[in-house]
Scaffold this active site. Structure first.
Site, PDB file in Angstrom:
ATOM      1  N   ASN A   1       0.842  -1.200   0.000  1.00 59.10           N
ATOM      2  CA  ASN A   1       0.000   0.000   0.000  1.00 59.10           C
ATOM      3  C   ASN A   1       0.881   1.255   0.000  1.00 59.10           C
ATOM      4  O   ASN A   1       0.773   2.124   0.878  1.00 59.10           O
ATOM      5  CB  ASN A   1      -0.944  -0.012   1.202  1.00 59.10           C
TER       6      ASN A   1
ATOM      7  N   HIS B   1      -8.579   3.709   8.638  1.00 55.36           N
ATOM      8  CA  HIS B   1      -9.205   2.472   8.163  1.00 55.36           C
ATOM      9  C   HIS B   1     -10.627   2.312   8.674  1.00 55.36           C
ATOM     10  O   HIS B   1     -11.475   1.746   7.983  1.00 55.36           O
ATOM     11  CB  HIS B   1      -8.359   1.253   8.567  1.00 55.36           C
TER      12      HIS B   1
END
Length: 460
Positions: free
Chosen positions: A313, A344
């Protein structure tokens, strides 16, 4: 060990592809996601060929990218997306760090872009206190509404990202993106009379091959090796610890292809539109990895926790570095992990993962600083060190990310108990027994000091 085929889930988005979802036994939201990304891929080729900078004005390119992006968002997420557009418009009026939208899946990339642009606009007003990188990315002029909407909602990145810098995106729309990178090379010395015209087609085809392989692995492996099996009572009672540890590695590997698929396809979409050129490598080959979100080889061969994180990521890690790590007045590593967890969402598993990640990162850093130099005197010793650190790194990552998949508190605690909290205990012992090198951390340095106090010095 295999899971029963899941029934297609309901979705807030379009139900046009429900028959295909029912036929394949794949949730409708996943079908919509893939359909949008494949359509975006075709639109990206058309955009580059027929709406390139030489054929259309920047305003037309901005408008097309924005309208198609809005359509894709509505198709995937339904009119729930209207909340996204309202928040985007509200933030245009405010444009500061206090106006971060609520963090849900469709908003995660928008959150990254809004905060990135806010920081870079802020940097544009105080150039004397910036590092070289911050000065390069600083935005000195407030974007127009069309530029702002295009940056946040363009069809290449609204579904799966990645987040990019505002100045890079504007350079792409205005046709300066590739040219700026090519000017960094002396082409006359290479025998060129004029600047070459690099095509992304080869890079796109290569990434589509990776996407196809990842899709096949996802369909064949992921459902046959569910993460939930590692906390099954019968499995825990009958399976020795080392075997459970090995199975943990297998199920974690099986969970990766869906990420490889989504991120590589998103990268291919941007490249197909002509966005993502990063320059020329040492062999003279054109590179299209400016927006790449992962380096699979480096992930699978990582010999340190830090190396693994840096290649997984990638664009989110770059965002965290830009908006938090480089700006945190103290404890940059811990604060960056906490921000990542908040970004998140609210599931407890995220916080178990990122808090565990802080502990393991600090322990891994201490071991490397205190022990690595003893293994550099000969090739066999270096090889032994690399093999040992590869095994430990891969198992540490598996141990850390399991709660991220489990999400809830109860299965997470059950998992850690079955693993005897061994990584937590070992990390704490390392931090207690090994000396910790003091870290010098300066939030901002003038450009003439940037090279002396790079961000890497904080994480060695």
């Amino acid at each position: 060990m295999a899971e029963a085929p899941a029934a297609p889930h309901r979705t807030t988005g379009s139900t046009l592809l429900h028959p295909l979802s029912a036929l394949l036994g794949i949730p409708l939201d996943q079908i919509n996601f893939v359909a949008c990304q494949l359509f975006a891929l075709l639109a990206a080729f058309w955009f580059r060929i027929y709406l390139g900078p030489s054929h259309a004005s920047s305003a037309v390119r901005h408008a097309f990218a924005t309208l198609f992006g809005i359509y894709f968002a509505v198709f995937c997420f339904g009119w729930y997306s209207i909340h996204l557009f309202v928040l985007v418009l509200m933030n245009y009026g405010i444009m500061n760090m206090a106006s971060i939208p609520n963090i849900h899946s469709p908003l995660m990339i928008i959150t990254q872009k809004i905060t990135t642009l806010a920081c870079q606009l802020h940097d544009g007003r105080q150039a004397e206190e910036l590092t070289a990188e911050q000065n390069r990315l600083a935005v000195k002029t407030r974007p127009s509404l069309l530029e702002y909407l295009s940056y946040l909602l363009n069809f290449m990145s609204i579904i799966a990202g990645p987040c990019s810098n505002y100045k890079d995106y504007i350079a792409f729309i205005e046709g300066r993106h590739v040219h700026m990178k090519l000017l960094e090379v002396n082409w006359k010395q290479k025998g060129y009379d004029r600047l070459p015209d690099p095509s992304p087609t080869g890079a796109v085809m290569y990434k589509l091959c990776i996407t196809l392989i990842s899709l096949v692995l996802f369909l064949t492996l992921t459902k046959n090796f569910p993460m939930a099996y590692i906390i099954d009572n019968e499995f825990l009672e009958k399976t020795p610890f080392l075997t459970r540890l090995g199975y943990l590695y297998v199920v974690t590997q099986s969970a990766k292809p869906k990420y490889y698929f989504a991120w590589t396809l998103a990268d291919a979409v941007n490249n197909a539109a002509g966005y993502g050129f990063s320059g020329v490598d040492e062999r003279g080959a054109f590179r299209w990895d400016l927006l790449s979100n992962l380096n699979i080889w480096n992930i699978e061969t990582a010999t340190s926790f830090k190396m693994y994180i840096e290649n997984w990521n990638i664009q989110t890690a770059a965002w965290l570095k830009r908006v938090c790590y480089d700006r945190a007045p103290w404890y940059p590593t811990a604060l960056t992990f906490v921000l990542s967890a908040l970004w998140h969402g609210i599931y407890p598993g995220y916080y178990f993962t990122f808090l565990t990640g802080i502990l393991i990162t600090l322990a891994a850093r201490a071991i490397r600083n205190n022990c690595r130099h003893y293994f550099l005197s000969s090739a066999p010793l270096k090889m032994a060190y690399d093999v040992a650190t590869w095994v430990v790194t891969q198992l540490a990552v598996c141990y850390t990310v399991a709660p991220f998949v489990m999400l809830a508190v109860e299965p997470t605690i059950k998992f850690y108990k079955s693993m005897y909290f061994h990584m937590h205990i070992l990390s704490i012992l390392v931090l207690l027994l090994l000396p910790i090198r003091p870290q010098t951390h300066s939030v901002r340095k003038p450009q003439n000091q940037a090279n002396q106090n790079s961000v890497k010095s904080k994480d060695k």
